[in-house]
Design a protein around this motif. Structure first.
Motif, PDB file in Angstrom:
ATOM      1  N   LYS A   1      -6.328  18.601  -2.395  1.00 40.17           N
ATOM      2  CA  LYS A   1      -6.108  18.070  -1.046  1.00 40.17           C
ATOM      3  C   LYS A   1      -4.681  18.301  -0.568  1.00 40.17           C
ATOM      4  N   ASP A   2      -3.760  18.471  -1.532  1.00 37.27           N
ATOM      5  CA  ASP A   2      -2.360  18.689  -1.152  1.00 37.27           C
ATOM      6  C   ASP A   2      -2.194  19.962  -0.325  1.00 37.27           C
TER       7      ASP A   2
ATOM      8  N   LYS B   1     -14.646  13.600   5.759  1.00 36.17           N
ATOM      9  CA  LYS B   1     -14.343  12.173   5.649  1.00 36.17           C
ATOM     10  C   LYS B   1     -15.010  11.423   6.802  1.00 36.17           C
TER      11      LYS B   1
ATOM     12  N   GLU C   1      -3.016  19.157   3.292  1.00 38.73           N
ATOM     13  CA  GLU C   1      -2.008  18.290   3.901  1.00 38.73           C
ATOM     14  C   GLU C   1      -0.732  19.066   4.207  1.00 38.73           C
TER      15      GLU C   1
END
Length: 499
Positions: free
Chosen positions: A381-382, A288, A385
């Motif tokens: 993406k979970d 990112k 995280e």
């Protein structure tokens, strides 16, 4: 706490790598231990097929018995006239082929010629020696291989005709009507369309892959070397003599085993370095906040778009002892004398080997980057995280989430890359030509792989039988590793777990 997570992740990662290699070794041992049992099972199945073949003759209808001598008789007896006539024509064509050409080619396959070229002392009216052309062992071997494949193909059709006649007789005796020729043709474009579509590709594979492959393998069992070059001289069958020569001849053995070790080291380092460097590059570009991701991907893809041999020839000139790299370094005062990046013989020629590994890294990284980019973009993406909330470090995230996902998808690609690097002819030959030379080696240099040594033995030295033996050994090792390694990848064992 973060250091603890990092240490645990690294230890678990190294344990998983070690377990994979242990499983691979166990799989290779298991494969060769089960091989005799599998061969025995094949003989048992062959015996059962012969028994059924004999019983079908004893208990079959007289037309089916006649089909053992005349192909298609069983089909003619049940009303399948076109099919029966076609089988009969195939038999007639085979007999004509064997009578006109195949018989002599079949005999020549075993003799490989009996009359060598003879120049003698006779001369023509202009004083030129009269050459009596003899047999060409090379062509006799090729014609013999083709004839053997024709015989095998005929045998398959022969047994198929017998089975077809028996099946048609059973249908007729049960009160039904065997399929007409028109119905079977329609099936080839409907239910059996796959057979029709695969016929031409299979024929091409036989003609352009199987025949050359069998032809080159058989050369390993002959005396085809620089002392027996047709058509000037003949070569003969010598069995497994050349296979043992690799271990019995001190100079050849002293070349084969060092090159085998370097080939395996090269393949391992080249594969692992390109793989993990490609993953790191893909992760770096996909982070990112990185601006211009498509631009960076395009830059690296451009190295793939350029033909590989152009890149290799350019790097060969760049790293030459009188090339631009040494010139710039000397002008800047960094070095006082030119460095033989590809020719240095000091320190066991480590520098040329290191140079070819670096060039391979430059060429191979973009492929892995492109493949892993798609995998990284599809990881949920979970997972990251949730792991971050539990205090996982970046190393643990990579070892427990990123790497398993990437390995699951790219496991077969990794195996293919390893085998491809074992047979990576272009990089070695175009960069160093296998050099620097080693006097103790037999027609080989310090950076030579088995594949480049094979090339030198055949093209430069004309020892085709020795080159064929090395190719067979390499093929057996690569095939065994590929089969066992692929069966131990998570892509095969845990396919249903990937989501």
């Amino acid at each position: 706490m973060e250091q603890k997570f990092t240490d645990n992740a690294f230890i678990k990662f190294m344990k998983s790598v070690g377990a994979w290699f242990v499983g691979l070794w166990n799989g290779i041992c298991s494969f060769f231990c089960k091989l005799p049992k599998r061969i025995g099972g094949a003989f048992v199945r062959f015996g059962r097929a012969c028994k059924r073949f004999a019983l079908d003759f004893v208990h079959g209808h007289w037309t089916n018995k006649l089909s053992y001598l005349f192909m298609g008789a069983g089909n003619l007896g049940t009303g399948q006239y076109i099919k029966g006539v076609l089988y009969l024509l195939v038999e007639g064509a085979f007999i004509a082929f064997m009578a006109l050409f195949g018989g002599s080619a079949f005999v020549g396959f075993f003799t490989l010629g009996t009359h060598a070229m003879d120049t003698g002392d006779a001369v023509d009216e202009w004083g030129n020696p009269i050459v009596a052309h003899g047999d060409n062992s090379l062509l006799m071997l090729l014609y013999g291989v083709c004839t053997l494949l024709v015989i095998i193909a005929f045998a398959v059709l022969y047994f198929k005709s017998i089975r077809s006649g028996i099946a048609a007789r059973k249908v007729k005796e049960s009160g039904g009507r065997p399929k007409s020729f028109k119905q079977e043709i329609f099936e080839l474009f409907d239910q059996k369309l796959y057979k029709t579509m695969l016929f031409v590709p299979i024929l091409c594979v036989l003609a352009f892959t199987v025949i050359p492959l069998v032809y080159m393998i058989l050369m390993a069992f002959t005396s085809y070397d620089h002392n027996h070059l047709p058509p000037a001289s003949l070569f003969d069958w010598i069995g497994f003599e050349t296979f043992g020569k690799i271990f019995a001849n001190p100079q050849i053995a002293g070349t084969f085993f060092p090159l085998l070790g370097w080939t395996l080291v090269w393949a391992l380092i080249a594969t692992v370095s390109c793989y993990f460097a490609g993953i790191f590059l893909a992760m770096l570009i996909n982070r990112k906040g990185v601006v211009g991701k498509p631009v960076f991907r395009t830059i690296f893809v451009m190295t793939i778009a350029i033909p590989q041999f152009i890149t290799l020839l350019t790097m060969s000139n760049f790293l030459h002892i009188d090339g631009p790299l040494n010139t710039v370094l000397m002008d800047l005062g960094i070095i006082k004398e030119r460095i033989g990046w590809l020719t240095d013989v000091s320190h066991d020629s480590i520098l040329p080997r290191f140079s070819v590994l670096m060039v391979n890294l430059w060429i191979g990284v973009p492929y892995t980057m492109l493949i892993t980019t798609g995998v990284l973009m599809n990881i949920p993406k979970d997972l990251f995280e949730a792991a971050k909330l539990d205090g996982a470090s970046p190393i643990k995230l990579f070892a427990r989430i990123t790497l398993p996902y990437v390995l699951f998808v790219t496991g077969p690609y990794l195996i293919q890359q390893f085998i491809g690097n074992i047979n990576n002819f272009n990089i070695i030959y175009l960069l160093t030509g296998g050099g620097p030379s080693v006097p103790e080696y037999h027609i080989a240099g310090k950076t030579d792989l088995l594949i480049t040594w094979l090339y030198k033995l055949t093209i430069e030295q004309n020892d085709y039988n020795l080159g064929s033996v090395i190719g067979i050994y390499t093929f057996i090792a690569c095939a065994a590793f590929s089969l066992v390694a692929y069966s131990h990848t998570s892509s095969v064992k845990n396919e249903e777990d990937f989501q």
